[in-house]
Design an enzyme around this catalytic site. Structure first.
Site, PDB file in Angstrom:
ATOM      1  CG  ASP A  17      -0.245  -0.109   2.548  1.00 17.07           C
ATOM      2  OD1 ASP A  17       0.712  -0.898   2.653  1.00 17.07           O
ATOM      3  OD2 ASP A  17      -0.633   0.620   3.475  1.00 17.07           O
ATOM      4  CD  GLU A  65       3.796   0.685   7.115  1.00 13.16           C
ATOM      5  OE1 GLU A  65       4.365   1.010   8.176  1.00 13.16           O
ATOM      6  OE2 GLU A  65       3.542   1.522   6.228  1.00 13.16           O
TER       7      GLU A  65
HETATM    8 ZN   LIG Z   1       6.508   2.333   4.423  1.00  9.75          ZN
END
Ligand SMILES: [Zn+2]
Length: 406
Positions: free
Chosen positions: A94, A159
């Site tokens: 992401d 994340e």
């Molecule tokens: Zn990162």
């Protein structure tokens, strides 16, 4: 390191750049930030993994009805080694949104290669390392060389916004073992000489001081919240520094930090005594100090100032994260990455802690020692984010070296 592996990686520089460009072209933004999630990018990565001749990845999808396809995908690729030990490289699919487009000189999702750099959102955070780890594994596979340890690649979702659908999901599924060597290449400096093994606890706390607003010529009729806030801020600052003087040379600075930061606007004119003040402290606390001890000192100062001035002081945590256990500096994963950095770069890296909050904390909390290391320019989340191609190549060499080839 193994010369054949090194040459293979160096010969594939152009291919690595092209693959990184491919990643950048597919935004993978969290639905909470208005994106569609990581599915398109994960599917593209599956194709790349296959083209490189690596084993078919296992997909661990976390259910998220808000994302495209209703899932947040996590990819795991494992290649065998000569021992049961596994070296993991954990990077994330992401990216954060591009932010203000006007600040970008090129399209954030159309990669642009210039002067040894690849520009685009996610090129640096975390595409550079995803590609570096992928090609380190591919080198072994393509040359038919068995690394000393197995190589595990984890390309995870989510994340940037908490890892619930990402690394947390994989840890719950039992993908990682206690003796695994875990590298999270998602933070570092542009020299590549810092190995992160620890973090401080983070406490962001906001206080509201309630007094009574009056005309500034009649303080006797009110209760000046500004004065009480000043007393409180100074008193709290002194108390925290006095009660928690511990130092730990792993960190820079080596002490806990307690900083008065935000002060909210109060009244609009000089001749009004404010009845309400809001201020905040940013505290970064050494892992050996417990957060509830800090909070108890804060409460004592609150009541002391309430008694002294007659105001009411409320508090609210903006962020509260207790530090994960420190990865011991002599643990196998630290020695291995330290040796590899020394071999590839020719210098001795520093091993230390940071001010707070990394992805490695999820591993450390589960009792798996993890390190954070990367060689990267400080452009993550910024407009005109870029990855330096030479950094990506160096990282691939370090990762390949870590897994070992004699
Ligand atoms: Zn990162």
């Amino acid at each position: 390191m193994n010369k054949a592996i090194e040459s293979w990686i160096r010969e594939h520089e152009a291919d690595m750049v092209e693959s990184l460009c491919g990643l950048v072209r597919i935004p993978a933004i969290s639905p909470l930030d208005g994106g569609q999630g990581e599915l398109a990018k994960a599917e593209w990565a599956e194709g790349l993994i296959e083209r490189l001749g690596l084993p078919r990845p296992e997909r661990y999808d976390a259910i998220d009805p808000k994302a495209r396809g209703g899932v947040r995908p996590n990819l795991i690729v494992k290649i065998p080694g000569r021992t049961p030990l596994t070296t993991w490289f954990v990077s994330h699919l992401d990216v954060v949104p591009e932010g203000d487009r006007a600040l970008w000189e090129t399209d954030p999702f159309e990669p642009f290669v210039k002067d040894g750099r690849v520009y685009g959102r996610g090129s640096n955070d975390n595409g550079q390392e995803l590609i570096a780890s992928l090609y380190a594994a591919a080198a072994y596979r393509r040359l038919g060389i068995l690394p000393e340890t197995q190589i595990g690649l984890a390309f995870v979702a989510d994340e940037e916004l908490g890892s619930v659908f990402g690394i947390t999901h994989l840890l719950e599924k039992g993908v990682f073992g206690k003796d695994d060597l875990v590298v999270v290449p998602d933070g570092g400096n542009d020299k590549g000489d810092f190995i992160e093994v620890a973090e401080k606890s983070v406490l962001w706390i906001q206080f509201t001081i309630e007094g009574k607003q009056v005309h500034a010529s009649r303080p006797d009729l009110g209760n000046n919240a500004c004065r009480a806030a000043n007393f409180f801020s100074v008193e709290l600052d002194e108390a925290l520094h006095k009660v928690f003087p511990e130092t730990d040379p792993l960190f820079e600075p080596s002490c806990s930090t307690f900083e008065p930061t935000r002060r909210f606007a109060n009244v609009a004119n000089v001749n009004t005594i404010p009845g309400r003040e809001t201020l905040a402290f940013d505290c970064r606390i050494l892992p050996q100090v417990r957060l509830d001890e800090v909070e108890s000192v804060i409460r004592d100062v609150q009541s002391k100032i309430e008694r002294k001035t007659g105001v009411k002081i409320g508090s609210e945590n903006v962020q509260r994260a207790e530090a994960a256990p420190v990865t011991p500096s002599d643990s196998p994963v630290v020695s291995r990455i330290r040796n590899s950095v020394r071999r590839i770069y020719g210098f001795e890296p520093k091993v230390g802690g940071v001010g707070g909050g990394t992805c490695a904390a999820h591993f450390r909390k589960m009792g798996i020692p993890a390190v954070v290391w990367a060689q990267e320019s400080d452009t993550a989340h910024m407009p005109n984010e870029f990855a330096v191609i030479e950094h990506m190549l160096n990282e691939a060499l370090v990762f390949a070296d870590m897994a070992g080839a004699e």
